[in-house]
Design a protein around this motif. Structure first.
Motif, PDB file in Angstrom:
ATOM      1  N   LEU A  20      16.341  51.549 -75.531  1.00 14.37           N
ATOM      2  CA  LEU A  20      17.307  52.599 -76.230  1.00 14.37           C
ATOM      3  C   LEU A  20      17.660  53.850 -75.065  1.00 14.37           C
ATOM      4  CD1 LEU A  20      16.274  54.310 -78.842  1.00 14.37           C
ATOM      5  CD2 LEU A  20      15.055  54.989 -77.425  1.00 14.37           C
ATOM      6  N   GLN A  24      26.591  55.149 -73.399  1.00 13.92           N
ATOM      7  CA  GLN A  24      27.494  55.756 -75.029  1.00 13.92           C
ATOM      8  C   GLN A  24      28.203  54.728 -75.576  1.00 13.92           C
ATOM      9  OE1 GLN A  24      26.521  58.869 -76.690  1.00 13.92           O
ATOM     10  NE2 GLN A  24      27.962  57.581 -78.241  1.00 13.92           N
ATOM     11  N   ILE A  27      26.575  52.242 -77.625  1.00 14.22           N
ATOM     12  CA  ILE A  27      25.240  52.912 -78.583  1.00 14.22           C
ATOM     13  C   ILE A  27      26.179  52.606 -80.166  1.00 14.22           C
ATOM     14  CG2 ILE A  27      25.059  54.672 -80.306  1.00 14.22           C
ATOM     15  CD1 ILE A  27      24.565  56.275 -77.679  1.00 14.22           C
ATOM     16  N   THR A  30      25.585  48.330 -80.650  1.00 19.10           N
ATOM     17  CA  THR A  30      24.369  47.423 -80.360  1.00 19.10           C
ATOM     18  C   THR A  30      23.131  47.426 -81.211  1.00 19.10           C
ATOM     19  OG1 THR A  30      25.007  48.178 -77.783  1.00 19.10           O
ATOM     20  CG2 THR A  30      23.074  47.325 -78.806  1.00 19.10           C
ATOM     21  N   ILE A  32      19.932  47.542 -82.824  1.00 17.57           N
ATOM     22  CA  ILE A  32      18.296  47.224 -81.566  1.00 17.57           C
ATOM     23  C   ILE A  32      17.732  45.951 -81.559  1.00 17.57           C
ATOM     24  CG2 ILE A  32      16.311  48.186 -81.234  1.00 17.57           C
ATOM     25  CD1 ILE A  32      17.705  51.035 -80.527  1.00 17.57           C
ATOM     26  N   THR A  73      16.602  60.636 -82.040  1.00 19.70           N
ATOM     27  CA  THR A  73      17.934  60.663 -80.614  1.00 19.70           C
ATOM     28  C   THR A  73      16.393  61.424 -79.725  1.00 19.70           C
ATOM     29  OG1 THR A  73      18.017  63.640 -80.808  1.00 19.70           O
ATOM     30  CG2 THR A  73      19.410  62.094 -82.202  1.00 19.70           C
ATOM     31  N   GLN A 101      22.461  59.416 -77.651  1.00 20.72           N
ATOM     32  CA  GLN A 101      22.337  58.062 -78.308  1.00 20.72           C
ATOM     33  C   GLN A 101      21.485  58.842 -79.527  1.00 20.72           C
ATOM     34  OE1 GLN A 101      20.866  57.644 -74.389  1.00 20.72           O
ATOM     35  NE2 GLN A 101      19.897  59.171 -75.275  1.00 20.72           N
ATOM     36  N   ALA A 103      18.952  57.102 -82.494  1.00 23.26           N
ATOM     37  CA  ALA A 103      19.274  55.485 -83.402  1.00 23.26           C
ATOM     38  C   ALA A 103      18.463  55.945 -84.927  1.00 23.26           C
ATOM     39  CB  ALA A 103      17.498  55.300 -82.646  1.00 23.26           C
ATOM     40  N   LYS A 111      16.248  48.507 -87.517  1.00 24.59           N
ATOM     41  CA  LYS A 111      16.938  49.901 -86.437  1.00 24.59           C
ATOM     42  C   LYS A 111      18.241  49.169 -85.503  1.00 24.59           C
ATOM     43  CE  LYS A 111      11.795  50.195 -85.983  1.00 24.59           C
ATOM     44  NZ  LYS A 111      10.581  49.830 -84.703  1.00 24.59           N
ATOM     45  N   MET A 113      21.608  51.148 -83.687  1.00 27.46           N
ATOM     46  CA  MET A 113      21.938  52.131 -82.696  1.00 27.46           C
ATOM     47  C   MET A 113      22.719  52.722 -82.714  1.00 27.46           C
ATOM     48  SD  MET A 113      20.094  52.357 -79.964  1.00 27.46           S
ATOM     49  CE  MET A 113      21.212  53.995 -79.331  1.00 27.46           C
ATOM     50  N   GLN A 115      27.096  54.983 -84.260  1.00 25.33           N
ATOM     51  CA  GLN A 115      27.325  55.798 -83.469  1.00 25.33           C
ATOM     52  C   GLN A 115      28.189  56.985 -83.741  1.00 25.33           C
ATOM     53  OE1 GLN A 115      31.702  54.133 -84.132  1.00 25.33           O
ATOM     54  NE2 GLN A 115      32.702  55.257 -82.436  1.00 25.33           N
TER      55      GLN A 115
END
Length: 481
Positions: A20, A24, A27, A30, A32, A73, A101, A103, A111, A113, A115
């Motif tokens: 997690l 950056q 993020i 990826t 999760i 966050t 980051q 999520a 789930k 990540m 941007q």
């Protein structure tokens, strides 16, 4: 009246997922974890509901809840709304403000990540657009802006205080200001609802729930869907990703939010009027333009008006302020000179100097033959009399008239222009802020030498050379040193 932005839930419920706290850079891409969980009956229910008009609260939740996401966050939690099946999510800017980051958890448990691809600011446009790497996502249709009325029943779906699954509450519209992009409601909201969906009785998106009054209950507000559409439209048109930190956009389905600005093209004639975009700071009006530029390319952008004071801002592809310039109080010209830092789409904000100013203006962008921002120092090379100098080269054509414009000189400049054979075309001193028109004798490369009248002077300077349609002025440069 004091407005409250609902904070992120202070109780942080971490995802039990390794990584997690990724960097950056990771993020943006990826994933999760991904599950294949389904909610029984959701797909068939959504298809059936699409044919109906007014829906019950239960049906609204079944229809819209799959497109409302949970956001976390390192600072807290909030809500978001999927507005594009390929992974675009809208939330409040204050939900992700300052986050390293972000999520996102979908209603079905997957789930990701995320941007942050576009971000306003709570003091201007409290909206942000996130992107997750997913496709075929459920979305919510936008309601027509004109369909919102006082007394209308509305519903809010979100994740209050970080609780899961999402919850739904109902209330009514107490006031509407579509021009300002605001809907006031008495629907129950709590911290964590920020960024969630405000819906009508057909399950369509009216706005993004945002905050309320600190000193009262049942007085909450949402950002109207037309402002959400404007932000997404701006993103898709390549406008600055942080434009929402400066300008509150006015939507228009009939044309682009920004006009195209052609480098070395014709003059753009525009008019600032009451229906135009608002600058967030002083509520003055603004028009938007875009152009594509290359790294290290020099540009000159001028805004001229006899009716208003002109103010120009140039934003880079990544949202950085590249340049800004203003004219005098009313009338005159604001001129920006800049070397573009990177290749990409640039946004020009053509703005009135004061909120009450409305009127016509002319905007033009050109590519100078030469643009230099330099400094003469003790270590600069010297002419025979000991004066420091810098030299620059450009290419010109026979009988071409060029405009040499001097800006921001810390010293009295002395200029020498040589042709490709080393012959002097012009030599002499010029005013610190002036325009010198020179007719070139032949095709080829030219060298401009910038020096000082006083050999002991040093300092900064800014100049440009570009084609001119004006007649050369032989007395523009004095021959006396």
């Amino acid at each position: 009246m004091t407005l409250q932005f609902f904070p992120r839930s202070s109780k942080l419920v971490r995802f039990a997922i390794t990584g997690l706290m990724a960097t950056q850079a990771a993020i943006a891409t990826t994933v999760i974890s991904e599950f294949t969980l389904t909610t029984p009956g959701i797909d068939s229910t959504r298809a059936a509901l699409a044919k109906s008009e007014r829906l019950s609260g239960q049906d609204i939740y079944r229809k819209a809840a799959p497109a409302v996401v949970y956001i976390e966050t390192e600072q807290g939690t909030g809500s978001g709304v999927i507005i594009d099946a390929n992974g675009l999510i809208v939330t409040n800017a204050h939900v992700v403000e300052g986050a390293q980051q972000v999520a996102v958890e979908l209603a079905d448990g997957r789930k990701f990540m995320a941007q942050v691809v576009s971000q306003g600011t709570p003091g201007c446009v409290d909206l942000a657009v996130l992107k997750i790497q997913a496709t075929k996502l459920p979305t919510i249709n936008f309601a027509a802006a004109s369909s919102v009325e006082k007394g209308q029943e509305v519903f809010a779906i979100g994740y209050p205080k970080g609780t899961k699954p999402s919850s739904i509450t109902r209330g009514g519209v107490s006031n509407v200001s579509i021009d300002q992009g605001r809907i006031d409601t008495d629907v129950t909201l709590n911290p964590g609802n920020s960024g969630g969906a405000l819906l009508n009785d057909r399950g369509e998106l009216l706005g993004i729930n945002t905050g309320g009054r600190r000193d009262a209950t049942g007085m909450n507000f949402a950002i109207a869907a037309n402002k959400v559409q404007a932000l997404v439209q701006a993103l898709k048109q390549g406008l600055s990703p942080i434009l929402g930190q400066y300008v509150s956009l006015t939507t228009s389905s009939s044309h682009d939010l920004a006009a195209k600005l052609l480098l070395n093209g014709a003059v753009n004639n525009g008019t600032l009027q009451k229906s135009d975009n608002l600058m967030c700071g002083d509520k003055s009006r603004a028009d938007l333009y875009t152009f594509k530029g290359d790294a290290d390319q020099p540009v000159k952008i001028s805004m001229t008006s006899s009716q208003i004071g002109s103010y120009l801002v140039l934003l880079g592809p990544n949202g950085e302020v590249v340049a800004e310039r203003q004219s005098k109080e009313r009338g005159g010209t604001a001129t920006m000179l800049a070397k573009l830092p990177v290749a990409g789409t640039y946004t020009v904000i053509a703005n009135a100097l004061h909120p009450e100013q409305l009127g016509a203006y002319q905007l033009q962008a050109t590519v100078p033959l030469l643009f230099e921002q330099g400094r003469l120092t003790r270590t600069s090379p010297q002419l025979q009399d000991g004066s420091p100098y810098s030299s620059y080269r450009f290419t010109g054509q026979a009988n071409q008239t060029i405009a040499l414009t001097l800006y921001q000189f810390d010293f009295d400049p002395y200029l020498i222009l040589l042709d490709s054979e080393g012959k002097k075309v012009v030599e002499g001193k010029a005013d610190r802020q002036s325009k010198v028109d020179i007719k070139l004798p032949r095709n080829g490369s030219y060298t401009l030498i910038v020096s000082t009248v006083n050999p002991n002077d040093r300092g900064r300077f800014l100049l440009s050379i570009q084609p001119s349609e004006e007649t050369a002025s032989p007395n523009a440069v004095s021959q006396n040193r």
